[in-house]
Design a protein around this motif. Sequence first.
Motif, PDB file in Angstrom:
ATOM      1  N   PRO A  40      61.585  52.611  38.651  1.00 21.62           N
ATOM      2  CA  PRO A  40      60.710  53.785  38.557  1.00 21.62           C
ATOM      3  C   PRO A  40      61.467  55.088  38.778  1.00 21.62           C
ATOM      4  CG  PRO A  40      59.626  52.064  39.793  1.00 21.62           C
ATOM      5  CD  PRO A  40      61.026  51.591  39.563  1.00 21.62           C
ATOM      6  N   GLY A  41      61.247  56.029  37.894  1.00 19.23           N
ATOM      7  CA  GLY A  41      61.852  57.336  38.025  1.00 19.23           C
ATOM      8  C   GLY A  41      63.269  57.441  37.500  1.00 19.23           C
ATOM      9  N   LYS A  42      63.801  56.342  37.007  1.00 23.92           N
ATOM     10  CA  LYS A  42      65.173  56.350  36.493  1.00 23.92           C
ATOM     11  C   LYS A  42      65.192  55.967  35.025  1.00 23.92           C
ATOM     12  CE  LYS A  42      67.595  55.432  40.836  1.00 23.92           C
ATOM     13  NZ  LYS A  42      68.632  54.606  41.508  1.00 23.92           N
ATOM     14  N   GLU A  43      66.258  56.387  34.367  1.00 26.04           N
ATOM     15  CA  GLU A  43      66.418  56.032  32.964  1.00 26.04           C
ATOM     16  C   GLU A  43      66.830  54.567  32.828  1.00 26.04           C
ATOM     17  OE1 GLU A  43      67.754  60.366  31.084  1.00 26.04           O
ATOM     18  OE2 GLU A  43      69.030  58.613  30.873  1.00 26.04           O
ATOM     19  N   ARG A  44      66.478  54.021  31.689  1.00 24.83           N
ATOM     20  CA  ARG A  44      66.893  52.666  31.382  1.00 24.83           C
ATOM     21  C   ARG A  44      68.410  52.640  31.225  1.00 24.83           C
ATOM     22  NH1 ARG A  44      62.986  49.771  27.103  1.00 24.83           N
ATOM     23  NH2 ARG A  44      61.527  50.737  28.584  1.00 24.83           N
ATOM     24  N   GLU A  45      69.055  51.655  31.847  1.00 25.58           N
ATOM     25  CA  GLU A  45      70.510  51.580  31.785  1.00 25.58           C
ATOM     26  C   GLU A  45      70.944  50.237  31.235  1.00 25.58           C
ATOM     27  OE1 GLU A  45      72.095  51.975  35.741  1.00 25.58           O
ATOM     28  OE2 GLU A  45      71.254  50.083  36.419  1.00 25.58           O
ATOM     29  N   ALA A  46      72.037  50.264  30.484  1.00 24.56           N
ATOM     30  CA  ALA A  46      72.570  49.032  29.924  1.00 24.56           C
ATOM     31  C   ALA A  46      73.313  48.266  31.004  1.00 24.56           C
ATOM     32  CB  ALA A  46      73.502  49.342  28.763  1.00 24.56           C
ATOM     33  N   VAL A  47      72.918  47.038  31.202  1.00 30.35           N
ATOM     34  CA  VAL A  47      73.560  46.166  32.184  1.00 30.35           C
ATOM     35  C   VAL A  47      74.671  45.356  31.520  1.00 30.35           C
ATOM     36  CG1 VAL A  47      73.197  44.192  33.712  1.00 30.35           C
ATOM     37  CG2 VAL A  47      71.459  46.003  33.544  1.00 30.35           C
ATOM     38  N   ALA A  91      64.699  45.484  39.440  1.00 28.62           N
ATOM     39  CA  ALA A  91      64.344  46.327  38.296  1.00 28.62           C
ATOM     40  C   ALA A  91      63.545  45.494  37.308  1.00 28.62           C
ATOM     41  CB  ALA A  91      65.595  46.873  37.613  1.00 28.62           C
ATOM     42  N   VAL A  92      62.987  46.176  36.332  1.00 30.56           N
ATOM     43  CA  VAL A  92      62.459  45.484  35.160  1.00 30.56           C
ATOM     44  C   VAL A  92      63.608  45.360  34.165  1.00 30.56           C
ATOM     45  CG1 VAL A  92      60.808  45.528  33.272  1.00 30.56           C
ATOM     46  CG2 VAL A  92      60.143  46.384  35.537  1.00 30.56           C
TER      47      VAL A  92
END
Length: 121
Positions: A40-47, A91-92
């Motif tokens: 929540p509140g953060k950008e989606r990041e590539a793992v 995270a999701v």
Amino acid sequence: VQLQASGGGLEQAGGSLRLSCAASGLNLGNYAVAWFRQTPGKEREAVSVISFSGRNIYYKDSVKGRFTISRDNAKNTAYLQMNNLKPEDTAVYYCASADIMTTVAEEFVYWGQGTLVTVSS
């Protein structure tokens, strides 16, 4: 076209989970596949990202040595094995496919629905 992400859940720190991304309506073998995560509140990041051949792989620094991405093109499925989980991995998690090997979310055309990973300390 559908990507179905599964395998999330509640795990203790140090534990393991394996996420799966099953594709239907497209030949996943023709695409790079990525796992992204978002809190929540953060950008989606590539793992992690794996090329269509599986020969090229990217890992976010914080997961190197703990996460392993793989794919089984015969099963039209990609995986993310997550070991030694940490609370900050909560995270999701989304799987996605792209025509090119990239970590830029906007480059990915198809997205799964997300699966929640919760790591307790």
